[in-house]
Write a protein that holds these residues in place. Structure first.
Motif, PDB file in Angstrom:
ATOM      1  N   ASP A  72       0.855  -1.197   0.000  1.00  0.00           N
ATOM      2  CA  ASP A  72       0.000   0.000   0.000  1.00  0.00           C
ATOM      3  C   ASP A  72       0.887   1.242   0.000  1.00  0.00           C
ATOM      4  OD1 ASP A  72      -2.152   1.729   0.130  1.00  0.00           O
ATOM      5  OD2 ASP A  72      -2.460   1.483   2.286  1.00  0.00           O
ATOM      6  N   PRO A  73       1.601   1.490  -1.102  1.00  0.00           N
ATOM      7  CA  PRO A  73       2.577   2.593  -1.113  1.00  0.00           C
ATOM      8  C   PRO A  73       1.964   3.972  -0.947  1.00  0.00           C
ATOM      9  CG  PRO A  73       2.255   1.700  -3.321  1.00  0.00           C
ATOM     10  CD  PRO A  73       1.562   0.775  -2.385  1.00  0.00           C
ATOM     11  N   SER A  74       0.697   4.128  -1.329  1.00  0.00           N
ATOM     12  CA  SER A  74       0.064   5.442  -1.227  1.00  0.00           C
ATOM     13  C   SER A  74      -0.653   5.643   0.105  1.00  0.00           C
ATOM     14  CB  SER A  74      -0.916   5.652  -2.386  1.00  0.00           C
ATOM     15  OG  SER A  74      -1.893   4.626  -2.414  1.00  0.00           O
ATOM     16  N   VAL A  75      -0.634   4.649   0.975  1.00  0.00           N
ATOM     17  CA  VAL A  75      -1.198   4.715   2.335  1.00  0.00           C
ATOM     18  C   VAL A  75      -2.675   5.105   2.325  1.00  0.00           C
ATOM     19  CG1 VAL A  75      -0.857   5.548   4.690  1.00  0.00           C
ATOM     20  CG2 VAL A  75       1.094   5.390   3.156  1.00  0.00           C
ATOM     21  N   LEU A  76      -3.504   4.123   2.034  1.00  0.00           N
ATOM     22  CA  LEU A  76      -4.969   4.295   2.087  1.00  0.00           C
ATOM     23  C   LEU A  76      -5.453   5.458   1.231  1.00  0.00           C
ATOM     24  CD1 LEU A  76      -5.555   3.658   5.906  1.00  0.00           C
ATOM     25  CD2 LEU A  76      -5.836   2.044   4.023  1.00  0.00           C
ATOM     26  N   SER A  77      -4.938   5.553   0.021  1.00  0.00           N
ATOM     27  CA  SER A  77      -5.373   6.643  -0.867  1.00  0.00           C
ATOM     28  C   SER A  77      -6.858   6.542  -1.197  1.00  0.00           C
ATOM     29  CB  SER A  77      -4.553   6.634  -2.164  1.00  0.00           C
ATOM     30  OG  SER A  77      -4.727   5.408  -2.867  1.00  0.00           O
ATOM     31  N   GLY A  78      -7.395   5.314  -1.174  1.00  0.00           N
ATOM     32  CA  GLY A  78      -8.819   5.133  -1.450  1.00  0.00           C
ATOM     33  C   GLY A  78      -9.712   5.762  -0.407  1.00  0.00           C
ATOM     34  N   VAL A  79      -9.141   6.107   0.736  1.00  0.00           N
ATOM     35  CA  VAL A  79      -9.876   6.793   1.803  1.00  0.00           C
ATOM     36  C   VAL A  79      -9.493   8.263   1.865  1.00  0.00           C
ATOM     37  CG1 VAL A  79     -10.217   6.972   4.304  1.00  0.00           C
ATOM     38  CG2 VAL A  79     -10.166   4.718   3.204  1.00  0.00           C
ATOM     39  N   PHE A  80      -8.198   8.522   2.012  1.00  0.00           N
ATOM     40  CA  PHE A  80      -7.755   9.880   2.322  1.00  0.00           C
ATOM     41  C   PHE A  80      -7.648  10.803   1.112  1.00  0.00           C
ATOM     42  CE2 PHE A  80      -6.017   7.393   5.923  1.00  0.00           C
ATOM     43  CZ  PHE A  80      -6.760   8.004   6.923  1.00  0.00           C
ATOM     44  N   ASP A  81      -7.665  10.258  -0.092  1.00  0.00           N
ATOM     45  CA  ASP A  81      -7.609  11.106  -1.287  1.00  0.00           C
ATOM     46  C   ASP A  81      -8.981  11.348  -1.901  1.00  0.00           C
ATOM     47  OD1 ASP A  81      -4.911  11.201  -0.918  1.00  0.00           O
ATOM     48  OD2 ASP A  81      -4.409   9.775  -2.510  1.00  0.00           O
ATOM     49  N   ARG A  82     -10.020  10.909  -1.223  1.00  0.00           N
ATOM     50  CA  ARG A  82     -11.378  11.114  -1.752  1.00  0.00           C
ATOM     51  C   ARG A  82     -11.796  12.577  -1.589  1.00  0.00           C
ATOM     52  NH1 ARG A  82     -15.584   6.549   0.080  1.00  0.00           N
ATOM     53  NH2 ARG A  82     -16.893   7.945  -1.176  1.00  0.00           N
ATOM     54  N   THR A  83     -12.248  13.162  -2.667  1.00  0.00           N
ATOM     55  CA  THR A  83     -12.680  14.560  -2.641  1.00  0.00           C
ATOM     56  C   THR A  83     -14.184  14.696  -2.424  1.00  0.00           C
ATOM     57  OG1 THR A  83     -12.892  14.554  -5.057  1.00  0.00           O
ATOM     58  CG2 THR A  83     -10.780  15.273  -4.134  1.00  0.00           C
ATOM     59  N   ASP A  84     -14.889  13.565  -2.443  1.00  0.00           N
ATOM     60  CA  ASP A  84     -16.339  13.611  -2.254  1.00  0.00           C
ATOM     61  C   ASP A  84     -16.732  13.530  -0.789  1.00  0.00           C
ATOM     62  OD1 ASP A  84     -15.324  10.944  -2.351  1.00  0.00           O
ATOM     63  OD2 ASP A  84     -17.381  10.190  -2.444  1.00  0.00           O
ATOM     64  N   LEU A  85     -15.757  13.392   0.099  1.00  0.00           N
ATOM     65  CA  LEU A  85     -16.031  13.283   1.527  1.00  0.00           C
ATOM     66  C   LEU A  85     -15.461  14.474   2.282  1.00  0.00           C
ATOM     67  CD1 LEU A  85     -15.122   9.520   2.189  1.00  0.00           C
ATOM     68  CD2 LEU A  85     -17.370  10.476   1.665  1.00  0.00           C
ATOM     69  N   THR A  86     -16.137  14.851   3.358  1.00  0.00           N
ATOM     70  CA  THR A  86     -15.584  15.868   4.247  1.00  0.00           C
ATOM     71  C   THR A  86     -14.438  15.243   5.037  1.00  0.00           C
ATOM     72  OG1 THR A  86     -17.043  15.295   6.095  1.00  0.00           O
ATOM     73  CG2 THR A  86     -17.884  16.890   4.476  1.00  0.00           C
ATOM     74  N   PRO A  87     -13.590  16.061   5.653  1.00  0.00           N
ATOM     75  CA  PRO A  87     -12.509  15.489   6.468  1.00  0.00           C
ATOM     76  C   PRO A  87     -13.016  14.531   7.539  1.00  0.00           C
ATOM     77  CG  PRO A  87     -12.095  17.805   6.070  1.00  0.00           C
ATOM     78  CD  PRO A  87     -13.459  17.532   5.532  1.00  0.00           C
ATOM     79  N   GLU A  89     -15.731  12.751   7.452  1.00  0.00           N
ATOM     80  CA  GLU A  89     -16.192  11.531   6.785  1.00  0.00           C
ATOM     81  C   GLU A  89     -15.016  10.654   6.367  1.00  0.00           C
ATOM     82  OE1 GLU A  89     -20.401  13.124   4.822  1.00  0.00           O
ATOM     83  OE2 GLU A  89     -18.510  13.340   3.722  1.00  0.00           O
ATOM     84  N   ARG A  90     -13.910  11.283   5.980  1.00  0.00           N
ATOM     85  CA  ARG A  90     -12.730  10.497   5.615  1.00  0.00           C
ATOM     86  C   ARG A  90     -12.173   9.768   6.843  1.00  0.00           C
ATOM     87  NH1 ARG A  90     -11.413  15.098   2.507  1.00  0.00           N
ATOM     88  NH2 ARG A  90      -9.653  15.693   3.853  1.00  0.00           N
ATOM     89  N   LEU A  91     -12.187  10.435   7.977  1.00  0.00           N
ATOM     90  CA  LEU A  91     -11.726   9.784   9.207  1.00  0.00           C
ATOM     91  C   LEU A  91     -12.565   8.547   9.518  1.00  0.00           C
ATOM     92  CD1 LEU A  91     -11.086  12.904  11.470  1.00  0.00           C
ATOM     93  CD2 LEU A  91      -9.339  11.398  10.483  1.00  0.00           C
ATOM     94  N   LEU A  92     -13.860   8.662   9.372  1.00  0.00           N
ATOM     95  CA  LEU A  92     -14.742   7.531   9.657  1.00  0.00           C
ATOM     96  C   LEU A  92     -14.666   6.466   8.570  1.00  0.00           C
ATOM     97  CD1 LEU A  92     -17.871   9.377  11.089  1.00  0.00           C
ATOM     98  CD2 LEU A  92     -16.197   7.997  12.338  1.00  0.00           C
ATOM     99  N   ALA A  93     -14.397   6.874   7.325  1.00  0.00           N
ATOM    100  CA  ALA A  93     -14.290   5.917   6.226  1.00  0.00           C
ATOM    101  C   ALA A  93     -13.118   4.964   6.418  1.00  0.00           C
ATOM    102  CB  ALA A  93     -14.146   6.661   4.899  1.00  0.00           C
ATOM    103  N   ALA A  94     -12.131   5.385   7.198  1.00  0.00           N
ATOM    104  CA  ALA A  94     -10.986   4.511   7.467  1.00  0.00           C
ATOM    105  C   ALA A  94     -11.402   3.262   8.242  1.00  0.00           C
ATOM    106  CB  ALA A  94      -9.924   5.275   8.248  1.00  0.00           C
ATOM    107  N   PHE A  95     -12.582   3.303   8.855  1.00  0.00           N
ATOM    108  CA  PHE A  95     -13.079   2.159   9.617  1.00  0.00           C
ATOM    109  C   PHE A  95     -14.019   1.280   8.796  1.00  0.00           C
ATOM    110  CE2 PHE A  95     -11.647   5.186  12.688  1.00  0.00           C
ATOM    111  CZ  PHE A  95     -11.137   4.425  13.731  1.00  0.00           C
ATOM    112  N   ASP A  96     -14.239   1.654   7.557  1.00  0.00           N
ATOM    113  CA  ASP A  96     -15.145   0.891   6.695  1.00  0.00           C
ATOM    114  C   ASP A  96     -14.364  -0.256   6.053  1.00  0.00           C
ATOM    115  OD1 ASP A  96     -17.321   0.057   5.279  1.00  0.00           O
ATOM    116  OD2 ASP A  96     -17.198   1.630   3.750  1.00  0.00           O
TER     117      ASP A  96
END
Length: 203
Positions: A72-87, A89-96
């Motif tokens: 995972d070289p980009s370190v959870l980019s599928g969570v933290f690089d999402r522009t459709d979520l508020t900050p 929401e991104r924090l909570l998405a890490a638990f999904d």
């Protein structure tokens, strides 16, 4: 060309050999663990000879380190690089995380290797620190009073939920997400929280 150079089943050693070895390691290390996976099995799965494998990697230790480096070289980019979520929401998405997800490979490697000086152990430490830093960055965007502390708290929750899910064979992430929501709301000052709610209503 000899059978040794061709590898198992006569497959010739080519430029794709290294990627096949890494692909086999990713599958086998995650499914059955590092210690239970030998070089003979890896070579058979990758359809290369041991000679070819050792031309690409000096040994299993180097292969394990490269496996983690690439995971995972980009370190959870599928969570933290999402522009459709508020900050928040991104924090909570890490638990999904689906409960069927295998144990985090960085945790698994650190537990199996028992050697803090192993290159793979260093990658595991660096990755876990990077996850906490990513969480802290999102917490800072959300307006947390102490984003580094919140990042560490959430990182601890994620790892704890991953381990508990595996040990109990029961999904611990919903409970962890509920605890995370409380921590997040407590860490964000009222003014920042009010601004966030207005933004969510507006969107």
């Amino acid at each position: 060309m000899t059978e040794l150079e061709q590898g198992p089943k006569g497959r010739r050693r080519g430029r794709g050999a290294r990627e096949r070895i890494l692909g086999a390691s990713q599958h086998l290390f995650r499914e059955q663990g590092i210690n239970r996976t030998g070089m003979d099995q890896l070579c058979a799965a990758a359809q290369v000879s041991k000679r070819t494998a050792y031309q690409h990697f000096t040994g299993k230790d180097e292969l394990v380190a490269e496996y983690l480096r690439r995971f995972d070289p980009s370190v959870l980019s599928g969570v933290f690089d999402r522009t459709d979520l508020t900050p928040r929401e991104r924090l909570l998405a890490a638990f999904d995380i689906p409960p069927t997800t295998p144990l985090c490979p960085y945790i698994a490697a650190a537990v199996e290797l028992h050697d803090p000086q192993h290159p793979a152990s260093q990658y595991a430490r660096d990755y876990k620190k990077a996850v906490a830093a990513r969480l802290a960055d999102a917490a800072r965007e959300a307006g947390a009073a102490d984003p580094e502390q919140l990042g560490e708290q959430l990182a601890l929750l994620i790892d704890g939920a991953a381990a508990r899910t595996r040990v109990l064979n029961a999904d611990a992430f919903p409970t962890a997400a509920a605890i995370a929501a409380v921590l997040i709301d407590n860490a964000i000052p009222a003014t920042a929280s009010d601004d966030r709610r207005r933004e969510e209503v507006a969107s």
